[in-house]
Design a protein around this motif. Structure first.
Motif, short mmCIF file in Angstrom:
data_model
loop_
_atom_site.label_atom_id
_atom_site.label_comp_id
_atom_site.label_asym_id
_atom_site.label_seq_id
_atom_site.Cartn_x
_atom_site.Cartn_y
_atom_site.Cartn_z
N ALA A 1 87.49 -81.98 -59.08
CA ALA A 1 88.36 -81.24 -58.16
C ALA A 1 87.59 -80.83 -56.91
N VAL A 2 88.30 -80.69 -55.82
CA VAL A 2 87.71 -80.18 -54.57
C VAL A 2 87.49 -78.68 -54.72
N THR A 3 86.30 -78.21 -54.42
CA THR A 3 86.01 -76.78 -54.51
C THR A 3 86.06 -76.15 -53.13
N LEU A 4 86.26 -74.83 -53.10
CA LEU A 4 86.46 -74.13 -51.84
C LEU A 4 85.21 -73.45 -51.31
N SER A 5 84.14 -73.48 -52.08
CA SER A 5 82.90 -72.85 -51.64
C SER A 5 81.74 -73.40 -52.46
N SER A 6 80.54 -73.15 -51.98
CA SER A 6 79.36 -73.59 -52.73
C SER A 6 79.24 -72.81 -54.04
N THR A 7 79.67 -71.55 -54.03
CA THR A 7 79.65 -70.75 -55.26
C THR A 7 80.54 -71.37 -56.33
N GLU A 8 81.73 -71.79 -55.92
CA GLU A 8 82.66 -72.40 -56.86
C GLU A 8 82.12 -73.72 -57.38
N GLU B 1 78.97 -74.58 -57.68
CA GLU B 1 77.87 -74.28 -58.60
C GLU B 1 78.40 -73.75 -59.93
N TYR B 2 79.49 -73.01 -59.89
CA TYR B 2 80.12 -72.47 -61.09
C TYR B 2 80.63 -73.61 -61.97
N TYR B 3 81.27 -74.60 -61.34
CA TYR B 3 81.72 -75.79 -62.06
C TYR B 3 80.53 -76.50 -62.72
N ALA B 4 79.43 -76.61 -61.96
CA ALA B 4 78.25 -77.30 -62.48
C ALA B 4 77.67 -76.57 -63.69
N LEU B 5 77.67 -75.25 -63.66
CA LEU B 5 77.17 -74.46 -64.78
C LEU B 5 77.98 -74.72 -66.05
N THR B 6 79.29 -74.86 -65.90
CA THR B 6 80.14 -75.14 -67.06
C THR B 6 79.81 -76.50 -67.67
N GLU B 7 79.61 -77.50 -66.82
CA GLU B 7 79.25 -78.83 -67.34
C GLU B 7 77.93 -78.79 -68.09
N ALA C 1 77.35 -67.80 -58.03
CA ALA C 1 77.86 -68.48 -59.22
C ALA C 1 77.36 -67.80 -60.50
N LEU C 2 76.11 -67.35 -60.50
CA LEU C 2 75.57 -66.66 -61.66
C LEU C 2 76.31 -65.35 -61.90
N ALA C 3 76.61 -64.62 -60.82
CA ALA C 3 77.35 -63.36 -60.95
C ALA C 3 78.77 -63.61 -61.44
N LEU C 4 79.39 -64.68 -60.95
CA LEU C 4 80.75 -65.02 -61.36
C LEU C 4 80.82 -65.34 -62.85
N ALA C 5 79.77 -65.97 -63.36
CA ALA C 5 79.73 -66.33 -64.78
C ALA C 5 79.42 -65.13 -65.67
N GLU C 6 78.66 -64.19 -65.14
CA GLU C 6 78.23 -63.05 -65.95
C GLU C 6 79.14 -61.84 -65.82
N ASN C 7 79.95 -61.78 -64.75
CA ASN C 7 80.76 -60.59 -64.48
C ASN C 7 82.21 -60.98 -64.19
N PRO C 8 83.12 -60.86 -65.16
CA PRO C 8 84.52 -61.23 -64.97
C PRO C 8 85.24 -60.41 -63.91
N GLU C 9 84.66 -59.33 -63.42
CA GLU C 9 85.32 -58.51 -62.42
C GLU C 9 85.51 -59.24 -61.10
N HIS C 10 84.85 -60.38 -60.94
CA HIS C 10 85.00 -61.16 -59.71
C HIS C 10 86.26 -62.02 -59.76
N HIS C 11 87.23 -61.67 -60.60
CA HIS C 11 88.39 -62.54 -60.83
C HIS C 11 89.20 -62.79 -59.57
N GLY C 12 89.18 -61.88 -58.61
CA GLY C 12 89.98 -62.05 -57.40
C GLY C 12 89.61 -63.30 -56.62
N ARG C 13 88.34 -63.66 -56.63
CA ARG C 13 87.89 -64.85 -55.91
C ARG C 13 87.93 -66.10 -56.78
#
Length: 422
Positions: free
Chosen positions: A304-311, A313-319, A353-365
């Motif tokens: 999928a096309v991602t909207l930011s480098s953070t997103e 990297e987040y996809y890459a962490l899941t893989e 990306a690390l913060a997004l994976a560790e802290n669900p409070e970033h759900h808005g983004r």
């Protein structure tokens, strides 16, 4: 890697006419050979499997599993081609690839006993200590508990097949600016050109999957154009083949004095944001190490096309987390429970990306992100994965997401722990 670290014996056997050992499980009729019978109305009822029959590999695997079960060996749930006894890594591990066997264990006496048992069941050829397996040369330094894996003979054969043995040496598989022209071809390649290109990428891919993580990004990119390669794509493929020939003696080194208490198992995950010129999709890359050498790696365009480098990297962490989960299952089934296995240390270089994976409070983004990509959060929460930040300069997976220039690529090769063996 385990054999190097624990100084285990590695013996090789080959099953002779493996596919002929199993009875056919369905009614299969075959035409009789010319000259056997004058009537074309008479056919043969097949009683046992034959080479060329599409069911034969499955029938052989079932037969093998049944016979090994009688000897006390069961296939791993995480990899049905690997069999282990009740003693796990303290006993004998049987690795199979169709009719090729590796017997790995601490006692040569026990391995020889297993060889005799196998030979009474199947027609087997004893090849002794393993020096080559599926085109990979295996060089042992038992005093220092190191194993070197290299495909120099295969690489030299491939380069010769494409007439590149006299080409000038190249020390990076892809030019840095090549991605601009890595787009779909607006013309039409001939059937011969397509076949030649696919042969080239296929040859590169075999090396990449076995011993050469340093060409992963290049092979992944080239393979995207297998159906209709342009002249530029073929030029890039020839460059990669030349690089393979130039560095034919580069390979993986495993061991380096690591003890069973800690296999130094860990991984790196990275992404190159919107690097694909045609689709603007990002590229993910990961590499996992054990015993000082790479044991698993991947470079692939994201779905999928991602909207930011953070997103991205987040996809890459899941893989990477999904691969780590498989490693955990496999090593656990083998009986290993070291401190480096749970949690697995996974390195990333994007703090967002690390913060997004560790802290669900970033759900808005992240509320638009596909739910399956939140798998990394689950693994962090249950303690299976431990995320750790590393600066980009120390990100080993960087070379799996983009082409690097000569000096930087050589640095990437060194970070991977690849060595040249003569």
């Amino acid at each position: 890697a385990l054999a190097a670290i624990l100084d285990l014996e590695i013996e090789q056997m080959d099953a002779i006419t493996a596919f002929l050992h199993r009875e056919a499980d369905k009614r299969i009729y075959i035409e009789l050979p010319d000259g056997y019978c004058s009537s074309r109305d008479i056919v043969g009822l097949l009683l046992k499997a034959l080479y060329g029959l599409k069911q034969s590999p499955r029938l052989w695997q079932k037969k093998l599993s049944q016979e090994l079960a009688k000897l006390g060996y069961r296939p791993l749930d995480s990899d049905s081609s690997v069999y282990v006894g009740k003693d796990g890594i303290q006993g004998i591990i049987i690795v199979t690839y169709v009719d090729d066997f590796l017997l790995i264990g601490p006692s040569r006496e026990n391995i020889n006993s297993l060889k005799k048992e196998l030979s009474t069941i199947f027609s087997m050829k004893d090849l002794g200590p393993c020096e080559s397996f599926l085109g990979v040369r295996i060089i042992r330094d038992r005093e220092n508990r190191r194993i070197h894996l290299v495909q120099d003979q295969y690489a030299e054969k491939v380069v010769k097949a494409f007439g590149l043995e006299t080409a000038a040496p190249i020390y990076a598989p892809m030019e840095v600016g090549a991605l601009v022209q890595m787009v779909p071809y607006d013309g039409q390649a001939t059937e011969a050109e397509i076949k030649q290109y696919q042969s080239g990428t296929g040859s590169l891919m075999y090396s990449m999957t076995q011993t050469r993580p340093d060409i992963s990004f290049t092979v992944s990119t080239l393979a995207q154009f297998n159906s209709n390669p342009s002249p530029f794509h073929w030029k890039a493929c020839r460059r990669a083949l030349t690089y393979l020939g130039t560095t034919s003696k580069v390979g993986i080194t495993l061991g380096a004095g690591v003890t069973l208490g800690d296999l130094e198992y860990h991984g790196f995950s990275d992404s190159d944001y919107a690097g694909d010129v045609g689709s603007r999709k990002s590229t993910s890359g990961y590499v996992f190490f054990m015993g000082g050498g790479p044991i698993s790696w991947k470079s692939a365009k994201q779905h999928a096309v991602t909207l930011s480098s953070t997103e991205a990297e987040y996809y890459a962490l899941t893989e990477a987390a999904k691969e780590a989960k498989w490693h955990q299952s496999l090593l656990t089934e083998l009986g290993y429970n070291g401190t480096d296995l749970r949690p697995v240390t996974l390195h990333g270089d994007n703090t967002g990306a690390l913060a997004l994976a560790e802290n669900p409070e970033h759900h808005g983004r992240a509320k638009h992100i596909d739910i399956r990509m939140h798998y990394i959060r689950q693994e962090v929460e249950n303690g299976s994965i431990q995320l750790t930040y590393v600066p980009t300069s120390d990100m080993v997976a960087d070379g799996l997401t983009k082409p690097l220039g000569g000096p930087k690529h050589q640095g990437f090769v060194e970070q991977l722990g690849l060595e040249t063996w003569k």
